[in-house]
Write an enzyme that holds these catalytic residues in place. Structure first.
Site, short mmCIF file in Angstrom:
data_model
loop_
_atom_site.label_atom_id
_atom_site.label_comp_id
_atom_site.label_asym_id
_atom_site.label_seq_id
_atom_site.Cartn_x
_atom_site.Cartn_y
_atom_site.Cartn_z
N GLN A 1 -15.16 -5.46 0.09
CA GLN A 1 -14.01 -5.00 0.89
C GLN A 1 -14.42 -4.05 2.01
O GLN A 1 -14.00 -4.20 3.16
CB GLN A 1 -13.01 -4.30 -0.05
CG GLN A 1 -11.77 -3.75 0.63
CD GLN A 1 -10.91 -2.93 -0.33
OE1 GLN A 1 -11.18 -2.85 -1.52
NE2 GLN A 1 -9.86 -2.34 0.19
N TYR B 1 0.89 -1.17 0.00
CA TYR B 1 0.00 0.00 0.00
C TYR B 1 0.92 1.22 0.00
O TYR B 1 0.92 2.01 0.92
CB TYR B 1 -0.84 -0.11 1.28
CG TYR B 1 -2.01 0.81 1.47
CD1 TYR B 1 -2.84 1.17 0.44
CD2 TYR B 1 -2.30 1.27 2.76
CE1 TYR B 1 -3.95 1.98 0.67
CE2 TYR B 1 -3.40 2.08 2.99
CZ TYR B 1 -4.22 2.43 1.94
OH TYR B 1 -5.31 3.23 2.18
N THR C 1 -6.09 -12.12 -9.19
CA THR C 1 -5.04 -11.11 -9.34
C THR C 1 -4.34 -11.43 -10.65
O THR C 1 -3.85 -12.56 -10.82
CB THR C 1 -4.03 -11.18 -8.17
OG1 THR C 1 -4.74 -11.03 -6.94
CG2 THR C 1 -2.97 -10.10 -8.29
O1 LIG Z 1 -7.23 1.84 3.10
C1 LIG Z 1 -7.95 0.83 2.94
O2 LIG Z 1 -8.74 0.46 3.80
C2 LIG Z 1 -7.87 0.02 1.71
C3 LIG Z 1 -6.89 0.09 0.83
C4 LIG Z 1 -6.86 -0.64 -0.42
O3 LIG Z 1 -7.80 -1.21 -0.92
C5 LIG Z 1 -5.60 -0.63 -1.15
C6 LIG Z 1 -4.86 -1.91 -1.25
O4 LIG Z 1 -5.32 -3.00 -1.46
C7 LIG Z 1 -3.41 -1.76 -1.24
C8 LIG Z 1 -2.92 -1.13 -2.47
O5 LIG Z 1 -3.04 -1.73 -3.53
O6 LIG Z 1 -2.39 -0.01 -2.40
MG LIG Z 2 -6.49 -9.19 -5.91
#
Ligand SMILES: O=C(O)/C=C/C(=O)CC(=O)CC(=O)O
Ligand SMILES: [Mg+2]
Ligand SMILES: [Ca+2]
Length: 403
Positions: free
Chosen positions: A232, A119, A249
């Site tokens: 999510q 992330y 993925t």
């Molecule tokens: O901040 C959150 O709750 C969620 C973040 C994401 O969905 C991003 C993630 O999967 C990581 C990324 O690809 O940067």
């Molecule tokens: Mg995925």
């Protein structure tokens, strides 16, 4: 013109030579291929014909043996391949083992061991923070500038470019309701990312320092971390992403060796917070990569995320994911995290591009917030190469089909 005379400006010239696994037309035999222009060299067959000692690493149905062979072997094989496709006497010997790219089937190039998703884009993290946690004092969580946040994902559902993506079903909560409903995701999204492929394993209990990054990581690929935002958003508290991301993925069919990307290395953004020693890269070689990504929906470019803006580098991510002594295995894959730059046209997800559906994209076939059945998403990228050339990273593409 012979297949060896790759046109000037072709991003798959002999300066690139990415690796994949293919089957020739009319055969289901899988073997390692190396891309040259619009052709694929059967690297194992070429090695046999030349009496090369690398035939044993290359005449294989996956890249894993080559990945495990280590950095000296990686450079030796690359040097040999460069000679085979550029030196006339070798060209003559290997010419029968070139296949037109359009005639072959490309496969998942390596057996994925463990899969981690990071992330690492500050722009992405701030955007997602504002969208998912609008009431928080700061869009970044307090840990964000101190460690590369990540989670372990599902290795078994990593698929090669071109594989259809079945719309997942799951639980989601309709705004204003307490109880969830079940059904196909209505907020199916993409995440434009870069995947790093681990070759050399490490020993359990022994962290891998940033300085050993090049000893372990073989190369990189493009990666689309398909994400069901509604699933999510409901499931992720407090343990993080689960079924909203584990259904598929996609990775590109070509793995670009780090050795092809020397000219693309750049310093990462200025660090705004002091880092603990195992992550402090202020004295290290530049750990960023200048990769220019493009995101197309149904053939229309909707975003151009610049990888050079990523806050955390792949070397820092490797150091962090092993700092507790967790061991690496050949075939481990870790994704950079969604690549988003500072500009609106540089965002790597529809969540951000449409601000959670508030600002639809205008495509010729109509407005888009999230993905519809039949939509095709293609990520492609290139990096600066030697002498003004471009190093093509190929593409990762996938079509959404109804569940
Ligand atoms: O901040 C959150 O709750 C969620 C973040 C994401 O969905 C991003 C993630 O999967 C990581 C990324 O690809 O940067
Ligand atoms: Mg995925
Ligand atoms: Ca992701």
């Amino acid at each position: 013109m012979t297949p060896f005379e790759v046109p000037e400006g072709d991003p798959f010239g002999p300066h690139n030579l990415p690796y994949g696994v293919f089957s020739p037309a009319g055969s289901d035999h899988r073997t390692v291929g190396v891309r040259l222009g619009d052709h694929v060299l059967d690297a194992g067959a070429a090695a046999h014909a030349l009496g090369s000692p690398y035939a044993a690493l290359l005449a294989r149905p996956t890249l894993n043996p080559l990945l495990a062979a280590g950095r000296t072997a990686w450079s030796d094989v690359r040097r040999a391949l460069t000679a085979w496709v550029t030196v006339p006497s070798h060209q003559e010997t290997v010419a029968p083992f070139l296949h037109p790219l359009s005639s072959v089937t490309l496969h998942l190039p390596f057996e994925v061991a463990d899969y981690v998703d990071f992330y690492a884009s500050e722009h992405h993290a701030r955007n997602v923070g504002q969208i998912f946690r609008p009431d928080a004092a700061d869009s970044l969580t307090p840990n964000w500038k101190h460690l590369p946040i990540g989670y372990h994902g599902r290795a078994g559902t990593v698929v090669v470019s071109g594989t259809d993506v079945v719309r997942p079903s799951g639980q989601r909560r309709v705004p204003g309701e307490d109880a969830p409903v079940f059904g196909p995701s209505v907020r199916l999204d993409i995440e434009a990312e870069v995947g790093f492929v681990v070759g050399v394993p490490s020993r359990l209990g022994r962290p891998v320092p940033m300085t050993d990054f090049r000893e372990h990581v073989f190369g990189l690929c493009l990666l689309n971390d398909w994400s069901a935002r509604d699933i999510q958003a409901w499931e992720y508290v407090p343990l993080g992403p689960f079924l909203g991301k584990s259904f598929a993925t996609s990775v590109s069919a070509w793995i670009t060796p780090l050795d092809a990307l020397e000219e693309a290395r750049v310093r990462p953004p200025e660090r705004t917070h002091p880092l603990l020693p195992y992550l402090d890269d202020s004295e290290e070689e530049p750990g960023g990569y200048d990769l220019r990504i493009s995101v197309a929906v149904n053939g229309h470019v909707v975003s151009e995320p610049p990888f050079s803006t990523m806050y955390w580098t792949a070397a820092q991510q490797l150091a962090h994911l092993t700092v507790n002594g967790a061991a690496l295995r050949t075939g481990d894959l870790y994704a950079s995290g969604t690549v988003s730059g500072p500009e609106p046209g540089q965002r790597g997800s529809l969540l951000e591009l449409t601000w959670n559906g508030r600002d639809p994209l205008e495509l010729p076939e109509g407005k888009r917030t999230f993905l519809e059945d039949g939509d095709v998403v293609t990520l492609s990228a290139w990096a600066p190469g030697p002498h003004g050339t471009r190093v093509g990273l190929g593409e990762v593409t996938g079509r959404i089909v109804a569940g």
